[in-house]
Design a protein around this motif. Sequence first.
Motif, PDB file in Angstrom:
ATOM      1  N   ARG A 177      15.791  24.413  -8.801  1.00  0.00           N
ATOM      2  CA  ARG A 177      16.150  25.204  -7.577  1.00  0.00           C
ATOM      3  C   ARG A 177      15.117  25.642  -6.989  1.00  0.00           C
ATOM      4  O   ARG A 177      15.207  25.689  -5.561  1.00  0.00           O
ATOM      5  CB  ARG A 177      17.540  25.974  -8.330  1.00  0.00           C
ATOM      6  CG  ARG A 177      17.896  26.828  -7.059  1.00  0.00           C
ATOM      7  CD  ARG A 177      18.875  28.045  -7.789  1.00  0.00           C
ATOM      8  NE  ARG A 177      19.983  27.583  -8.250  1.00  0.00           N
ATOM      9  CZ  ARG A 177      20.882  28.428  -9.227  1.00  0.00           C
ATOM     10  NH1 ARG A 177      20.621  29.589  -9.419  1.00  0.00           N
ATOM     11  NH2 ARG A 177      21.841  27.574  -9.491  1.00  0.00           N
TER      12      ARG A 177
ATOM     13  N   GLN B 178      23.926  23.297  -7.406  1.00  0.00           N
ATOM     14  CA  GLN B 178      23.267  24.192  -8.376  1.00  0.00           C
ATOM     15  C   GLN B 178      21.635  24.143  -7.710  1.00  0.00           C
ATOM     16  O   GLN B 178      21.005  25.358  -7.789  1.00  0.00           O
ATOM     17  CB  GLN B 178      23.119  23.722  -9.879  1.00  0.00           C
ATOM     18  CG  GLN B 178      24.389  23.421 -10.271  1.00  0.00           C
ATOM     19  CD  GLN B 178      25.309  24.636 -10.097  1.00  0.00           C
ATOM     20  OE1 GLN B 178      25.053  25.810 -10.594  1.00  0.00           O
ATOM     21  NE2 GLN B 178      26.712  24.467  -9.881  1.00  0.00           N
ATOM     22  N   ILE B 179      21.175  23.186  -7.419  1.00  0.00           N
ATOM     23  CA  ILE B 179      19.867  22.957  -6.751  1.00  0.00           C
ATOM     24  C   ILE B 179      19.816  23.476  -5.402  1.00  0.00           C
ATOM     25  O   ILE B 179      18.929  24.134  -5.080  1.00  0.00           O
ATOM     26  CB  ILE B 179      19.377  21.593  -6.844  1.00  0.00           C
ATOM     27  CG1 ILE B 179      19.174  21.119  -8.384  1.00  0.00           C
ATOM     28  CG2 ILE B 179      17.989  21.346  -6.250  1.00  0.00           C
ATOM     29  CD1 ILE B 179      18.931  19.742  -8.656  1.00  0.00           C
ATOM     30  N   THR B 180      20.656  23.147  -4.576  1.00  0.00           N
ATOM     31  CA  THR B 180      20.564  23.487  -3.099  1.00  0.00           C
ATOM     32  C   THR B 180      21.278  24.684  -2.820  1.00  0.00           C
ATOM     33  O   THR B 180      20.778  25.283  -1.849  1.00  0.00           O
ATOM     34  CB  THR B 180      21.421  22.473  -2.081  1.00  0.00           C
ATOM     35  OG1 THR B 180      22.942  22.134  -2.586  1.00  0.00           O
ATOM     36  CG2 THR B 180      20.883  20.990  -2.362  1.00  0.00           C
ATOM     37  N   LEU B 181      22.004  25.264  -3.588  1.00  0.00           N
ATOM     38  CA  LEU B 181      22.760  26.489  -3.481  1.00  0.00           C
ATOM     39  C   LEU B 181      23.630  26.381  -1.903  1.00  0.00           C
ATOM     40  O   LEU B 181      23.655  27.393  -1.364  1.00  0.00           O
ATOM     41  CB  LEU B 181      21.866  27.678  -3.547  1.00  0.00           C
ATOM     42  CG  LEU B 181      21.463  28.062  -4.891  1.00  0.00           C
ATOM     43  CD1 LEU B 181      20.353  29.454  -4.772  1.00  0.00           C
ATOM     44  CD2 LEU B 181      22.548  28.488  -5.717  1.00  0.00           C
TER      45      LEU B 181
ATOM     46  N   VAL C 265      16.226  17.356  -3.255  1.00  0.00           N
ATOM     47  CA  VAL C 265      16.784  17.527  -4.292  1.00  0.00           C
ATOM     48  C   VAL C 265      16.283  16.693  -5.549  1.00  0.00           C
ATOM     49  O   VAL C 265      15.816  17.108  -6.716  1.00  0.00           O
ATOM     50  CB  VAL C 265      18.426  17.302  -4.162  1.00  0.00           C
ATOM     51  CG1 VAL C 265      18.965  17.235  -5.707  1.00  0.00           C
ATOM     52  CG2 VAL C 265      18.915  18.367  -3.517  1.00  0.00           C
TER      53      VAL C 265
ATOM     54  N   SER D 221      16.777  25.498 -13.214  1.00  0.00           N
ATOM     55  CA  SER D 221      16.583  26.675 -12.237  1.00  0.00           C
ATOM     56  C   SER D 221      15.147  26.340 -11.657  1.00  0.00           C
ATOM     57  O   SER D 221      14.932  26.944 -10.510  1.00  0.00           O
ATOM     58  CB  SER D 221      16.303  27.929 -13.240  1.00  0.00           C
ATOM     59  OG  SER D 221      16.030  29.265 -12.626  1.00  0.00           O
TER      60      SER D 221
END
Length: 550
Positions: free
Chosen positions: A490, A436-439, A449, A487
């Motif tokens: 991210r 979710q953080i790195t996509l 991260v 979000s």
Amino acid sequence: MNSDCGNIIRQTVKKNVLLAVGIVIAVCGAVVISLLPPLVLAKMIDAMTQKQNVGFTFVALYFGLTALTGVMEASREGFLTVFGQKITHALRSSLMEKFTRLTADSLNKQEPGALVSRFVGDVDTVENLFTSGIISMFADACRIISILAVIWFQNKGLALVLFILLPFLFWFTRYVQKNMLAAQVENRRAVSRASGHVPETLHNIRTIHNLSKENYMEKRYDEYIQQSYHAMEKTNFYDAVYSPVILILNAVVVAVVMLLSASGSPKVLTLFGMSAGTAVAVMNYISQIFTPLESLGMEIQTIQSAIAGVQRINEFFALPEPAPKQHENTADSKPVQNNGKSFVEFRDVTFGYDEHTVLKHLSFQVEEGEQITLSGRTGAGKSTVFKLLLGLYEPGEGSVWIDGREAAAIDRKDRRFLFGYVEQSFHRVAGTVKDQITLYDEKISMENVKEAAELTGLHDTIMHLPDGYDTICTPELFSQGQWQLLSIARAAAARPKLLLLDEITANLDAETEKEVLEALKRVSENRTVISISHRVSAKMGRIIPIEQKL
């Protein structure tokens, strides 16, 4: 890069020449070899009726040819399935490449459902064009023609009967298939309406109870179910009628030919006379000819659907792409301020959607490390400013600059490391918390991260999850406030110089808003921040008014 279905299919064939050759051999081999077992069987029966010994060679040859026919049919189906999958992969890859080259403006003009159908339904119809369309139709047509040719040499009278009968049989097959298809389409529509009715009812259940509309909603649902039931009745009727008609017709043709061949009339026997072995072979061929005839009708329908799918895919490929632009860092591209330190700059920007102008002659500068808030009424163009900064659109007039580069000209691989964007709500992707953080960006290390999570205050919460950062994300894993913190993490993970914050506290309660703002304060340190917020508590630094000028 221009592309269409035809080019992609030709390129796929060129890349898989051996597979294409295998398909041709399997198709032709299956057609030819399937004609041989009845002829061998006829020779065996004629030999037995003449009280001659049937050697083991004939028996082995008959069973060997029968088995080989099955092998060739299986090979054909296997090769076609593999080829169809390669076509599907090539088409979807090309569609995605085209998708990534389109502008946000082009994509916004596309209906989401229609866009998805290009990748799913339309591509599937093109795959069917090969797995059960053109090649299968060619094979079935060859089989019918070859069977008629063999029958002509075995029994000319039967061949004439079939020549007269087959057009009627084909018309009857198409008539049944068209009506079945129409009924199936109506059934799918009815099922779709019924399926949509259930979540609609649940979504509005309080209103339904308050207005006492339970009976009305029940009646509507019952109507959809009845429509589906009547459509299925039609489908079952045509399905039940077709097979008996074909079987009866098959039996009638065989019976008539057998009676005529045993009539004893020299004139009749000229056309219908045959030996016992030939009679067995002829009956075998008659039973074989009905199956490909039935398949032809469905294959024509498949080809028609595929052609429509090809047209829709080509329409997507024909969407205009932005022309590549060369942006040079000339003297004309430098910031207008004398000190030359403006990190973000709008220079006399005018922009609108179609005929509606949203921004007119907008100019402002943001210095590196400065934090500002865009203010203005709803519809004034605040979100449009962000879209221009993100490079999703280009100004109609003027220019937008970030760190000395035009926003629209910034290479996509550099954008995430230049700016981070936080929206009003979190958009989850399939995968772990880390994902979710790195996509899935491999350039973002685990150290980045954890640093981003610690800045937002989520690190401890994540470490208490069953698998920490490797925990698979589900909707209920975090609270609404925690999703918003994720979000922010991210956006910050790539350590961008610029943060764009779009009403990130709009859907949060006061306590959660305070927690998010504290996290945001930590993340924003030593970064340039541009935010949109209607809440006084969430406004940061200098206020820049955005007003729609008429």
